[in-house]
Each structure stands twice: as C-alpha cells, then as structure tokens.
Design an enzyme around this catalytic site. Structure first.
Site, PDB file in Angstrom:
ATOM      1  CD  GLU A  58      38.986  34.918  35.729  1.00  0.00           C
ATOM      2  OE1 GLU A  58      38.518  36.193  35.579  1.00  0.00           O
ATOM      3  OE2 GLU A  58      40.118  34.850  36.287  1.00  0.00           O
ATOM      4  CD  GLU A  79      43.841  34.210  33.888  1.00  0.00           C
ATOM      5  OE1 GLU A  79      43.762  35.147  34.862  1.00  0.00           O
ATOM      6  OE2 GLU A  79      43.107  33.936  33.066  1.00  0.00           O
TER       7      GLU A  79
HETATM    8  C1  BGP Z   1      41.910  37.188  35.357  1.00  0.00           C
HETATM    9  C2  BGP Z   1      41.550  37.419  33.836  1.00  0.00           C
HETATM   10  C3  BGP Z   1      42.898  37.975  33.002  1.00  0.00           C
HETATM   11  C4  BGP Z   1      43.599  38.749  33.733  1.00  0.00           C
HETATM   12  C5  BGP Z   1      43.977  38.436  34.880  1.00  0.00           C
HETATM   13  C6  BGP Z   1      44.822  39.636  35.682  1.00  0.00           C
HETATM   14  O1  BGP Z   1      40.881  37.223  35.948  1.00  0.00           O
HETATM   15  O2  BGP Z   1      41.262  36.156  33.298  1.00  0.00           O
HETATM   16  O3  BGP Z   1      42.317  38.108  31.538  1.00  0.00           O
HETATM   17  O4  BGP Z   1      44.202  39.937  33.117  1.00  0.00           O
HETATM   18  O5  BGP Z   1      42.869  38.396  35.920  1.00  0.00           O
HETATM   19  O6  BGP Z   1      44.099  40.964  35.855  1.00  0.00           O
HETATM   20  P1  BGP Z   1      44.273  42.224  35.449  1.00  0.00           P
HETATM   21  O7  BGP Z   1      44.690  42.434  34.084  1.00  0.00           O
HETATM   22  O8  BGP Z   1      43.023  43.275  35.691  1.00  0.00           O
HETATM   23  O9  BGP Z   1      45.411  42.493  36.284  1.00  0.00           O
END
Ligand code: BGP
Length: 500
Positions: free
Chosen positions: A184, A397
């Site tokens: 990202e 993800e």
């Molecule tokens: C994405 C990232 C992750 C992850 C996810 C959820 O953008 O690549 O590392 O954690 O988001 O976000 P959060 O943990 O803030 O809920």
C-alpha cells in the site's frame, strides 16, 4: 451447484510481520518505522536530537506499545500456522521484516538469524500445504534508513533495497512463488513516514511536523520506489523465473461513488480514483500517465529521473495485482461546498476528500471505526482493475474488525463476521462470472493481530481469538471463534456452502 471459484483458487489469510511477530529487538533485529509508532495513523515517536543533528527514537513509553510483543508469533508460529492449516488454507500471506535481514538497512551482509527464521517459517507453511505469499515490505522500512538517509527521498535507497531483495529472492528460491513488493504505498500520500518510508531529515526542517512532506518530495520518493519495484520484478525473473512478483495497493478508494449525476461529482470521484490508480498505472502500464503531468505542473513538481529509469519501469511491470479492499466511499461536491464532509467512510485507506455517508448501505463496522460494509464495492473494484490492467488479480486483504470478548463459556460467536465474509465472497464469485481473473482470496487477520491503523488489540479480525488487550495484559491463549469452522467449510467446499 458448482461454484465459479476456479480449481486451485488460493483460499487463505493474510497478516504482516510488524503486527504479530513481536520479538521486536530479538536475534539482531533493529527498529523499523512501525516500531516507533502506535499505529500508522499516529505520529512517529521520534524527536530531533540537537547533539547528533538527527531524528532519533524518543521512546517516551508513555503508551503501551503492543507491537513490541505482538501476539508473540515469532515464538508461536508453528502452532499458529497449524491453526491456519486446520481451516484448510491453501495460502498464507505474511511479510519479511526488513530489519531482521538488514537491521540498520545499509549493511553489506545480511543477518543470518533473521534469514533462518523465515526459512523455517516458509518450510512450516509448505509442510502444512500452504503457499507462502510474501510482502517484501509491509510498512517495515528499517528506521536507520529513514533517520540517516531520509528513506525513499534518497536515491541510495534503491541500492539498499536491491541488496535486500536479491538476498531474499536467492535464499527463498523455490519456496516462495508469490511475492509482492511494497504494501500500500498509495497510503503514503496520507502517512508518508510509515507507508511511504520517507522522512525529511534536513536540519532546517527539524521544527516541521515530521510527517509533512511536499508534493515534490512525495513524487520523488515514489519515483525511487517505482524504480525499486521494477528492479524487484527484474531480479525475480533472473533469480527465480517460476515465481511471480506482484504489487500491492489499497483499493478501497477505487470504490468512490459520485453522490449524484452532477458532473462535478463524477469528476471528483474520478480524481480520487486517479490519486490511487496513479501507482498501478506506473507499475503496470510502465509509464507515467498523462493526468499526473497537470498535478506536477500545478504543484511545481520537477522529477529527477536518471538515465535508464523509464526503460526499467517500462520493461519490468508486475505479474499480478494484489490489493486490499475494506469499504467504499461517496464523493460529494455539495458536502464540500457546505463544509459538511465526514471522515466516516473515508479515512486513511479511502483517501476521499469529499466523503459523505452512503444511504444505500445498511451496515458499518462498530464505532469508533465505522467502516461502511459494501460487498458490491469489491465486485466493482475487481471489474475496474480487470478492465484497466488486464492482469491476474489477487485479493490479499479483506475483513472486518470487531470489539470482541470471550463469553461466560469461553467462546466467541461472530455471525457479523460470517455475514461480512460470505457477502464479499459472493461478490467475488460474481466478479469471476463477470470475467475477472482472480487468483485467490486472503482474509485479513485470520488470527487477532495488532491493528495497523490504531495500534490496538481491541480491533479484532481473527477467526482465532488471541487473549491480549489494549493495556498489554492477557495470557496470549488462542481460541477458535465460531467463524473458524464456517470458513473451513467454505474452503472445503470451494465456496459452495456460500449458497446454502
Ligand atoms: C490495511 C493494512 C493492514 C491492516 C488492514 C486493517 O490497510 O495493509 O496492515 O491492518 O489495513 O487495518 P486496521 O488494522 O487499521 O484495522
């Protein structure tokens, strides 16, 4: 009924080293950028040291820094991977913590203890029948490279990166088939320190909030990363031609809908999409898109491009598009004019300036996060990417964070998660029927980890619960939630039970 999910579809889950490994200074590892943050959305805990004339970790420790211990995956990975294999995972995504391999970042030789850890990690995955899907840097640039060089603002980073990538590609040749370069980097627009791996180290800028960078600095830093991305593709083809080198971007903002048919809404939504597609336009089309030239002109950006950079970028585009998708957003010219835009549904990964609530969506994740739940947005994103790039897509993800506690019997019932995943997977299936070439689906956070955005344990994504809390206490015991068996059945039936 046969499902549209193809044979060999890579079902599984995804995590990142810095959010679960812990052992943050063990076996030679030094600090990386996320080690000095309580969530990538917060300011880094570093301060300017007058004596040394550079930024240094301040480590005030007036907060609980959960990622230092994480969920202790570094010591418990065999049991944790067995839990993942218990769901029938075909693939498991994690990252290599760069500072385990090159602790300060600019060493000539790698740290053998770090390399050995990932050797065993990947071997264990393979023994359990799971393909390792590996992010080379998931918000994990060694801190030494930022404080001594300014990170990706400095062209010398390309050399440090090349050495690191060459090292891991050579070492894990034949073990890792699916690589991704940066996690990202498009989020670096909002959080350049963690997601961009960039820091302004000029002494005259020491009083600036250290996360603020000019457009000139951002685009120059990204240019270095585009060269580095292409170099990684080149190295992969040379060292392990059977492996694939993907890119990874947050694509939630691609699902930015215009609020109305007002042409200004349409153009505003398109502008938001382009701010994010810019990255894949360069990495997959192999050239800078025309629309960015106007942005450069209006912001006095003059890129320094070295001889050979553009040839490299043109010749070595990524093999697949890995992306995260969590939620959609709405672009509203009206709300901008009225000054009534809300950050709900916007935020870090969305990056939409003109966001308002979407009246057609009925759910959002619980307060205080409140990420709008929009499964059809995922189908939209898949189709957008397929049309624009025509490369294989990999959903690496997608998931839902909930504030959960064990009930009196020591269980967690999580029907909201089951519904979220089912509804998204049904839309993935629709996208496949639409003609999208989707390699797999990796649920984010199949085991509870430290949140990237806010640094807390309370925001739990797992099919497996981990007994650890925001104040740092907890036994670290693992407990399967009710969704565990459900996801297992989804994989076992190759998606068929989604229709039950
Ligand atoms: C994405 C990232 C992750 C992850 C996810 C959820 O953008 O690549 O590392 O954690 O988001 O976000 P959060 O943990 O803030 O809920």
């Amino acid at each position: 009924m046969a499902t549209a999910f193809p044979e060999g579809f890579l079902w599984g889950g995804a995590v990142a080293a810095n959010q679960l490994e812990g052992a943050y200074l063990e076996d030679g590892k030094q600090l990386n950028v996320t080690d000095v943050m309580t969530g990538i959305g917060n300011k880094p805990d570093i301060e300017w040291n007058e004596e040394t004339g550079k930024w240094e970790p301040s480590f005030t420790h007036d907060f609980v820094h959960l990622s230092e211990e994480g969920i202790d995956f570094y010591h418990r990975y065999k049991d944790d991977l067995a839990l993942m294999a218990g769901m029938g995972f075909k693939a498991f995504r994690t990252s290599i913590s760069w500072a385990r391999i090159f602790p300060h970042g600019d060493e000539e030789e790698p740290n053998e203890a770090g390399l050995a850890f990932y050797d065993d990690l990947f071997d264990t995955m393979l023994e359990l029948g799971m393909e390792p899907v590996v992010t080379i840097s998931h918000y994990e640039t060694p801190l030494g490279l930022l404080v001594d060089y300014g990170g990706w603002l400095d062209r010398r980073m390309i050399g440090f990166w090349e050495r690191y990538v060459r090292t891991v590609l050579t070492r894990y040749k034949g073990k890792v088939k699916y690589w991704m370069t940066f996690n990202e980097i498009n989020v670096g627009r909002m959080i350049p320190f963690a997601a961009g791996g960039m820091l302004d180290i000029h002494p005259t800028h020491k009083d600036l909030p250290n996360a603020d960078l000019t457009q000139q600095q951002l685009y120059q830093g990204w240019h270095h990363q585009f060269v580095a991305n292409a170099l990684a593709v080149k190295l992969c083809r040379e060292i392990d031609p059977a492996a694939k080198m993907g890119l990874m971007l947050s694509q939630s903002a691609i699902a930015t809908y215009p609020e109305t048919c007002n042409p200004d809404d349409i153009l505003g939504a398109q502008r938001t999409q382009r701010l994010h597609s810019f990255f894949s336009d360069v990495m997959l089309k192999g050239r800078y898109p025309g629309y960015v030239r106007r942005i450069w002109e209006e912001n006095d950006v003059e890129l320094e491009i070295a001889d050979g950079d553009m040839e490299l970028i043109a010749n070595y585009t990524n093999d697949y598009f890995g992306f995260s998708y969590y939620r959609s957003a709405v672009y509203s010219t009206r709300a901008i004019n009225e000054g009534t835009t809300t950050s709900k549904g916007g935020g870090l990964t969305s990056g939409s300036a003109g966001t308002v609530a979407n009246p057609y969506l009925s759910a959002c994740s619980p307060e205080p996060w409140c990420w709008p739940v929009d499964p059809k947005g995922l189908r939209y994103v898949c189709n957008y990417l397929q049309d624009r790039y025509d490369v294989p897509l990999f959903i690496v993800e997608n998931g839902i964070g909930l504030d959960e506690n064990l009930d009196a019997d020591g269980h967690i019932d999580d029907p909201f998660r089951v519904e979220y995943v089912r509804d998204h997977l049904l839309q993935v299936e629709e996208a496949i029927k639409d003609g999208c070439d989707i390699m797999g689906y990796l649920y984010w956070g199949p085991i509870d980890v430290v949140s990237a955005g806010t640094g807390e344990m309370r925001k739990r994504y797992g099919f497996v619960y981990v007994d650890r809390f925001n104040d740092g206490h907890g036994t670290l015991e693992r407990v399967k939630k009710n969704s565990y068996d459900w996801y297992k059945a989804v994989i076992e039936s190759n998606g068929e039970i989604l229709h039950a």
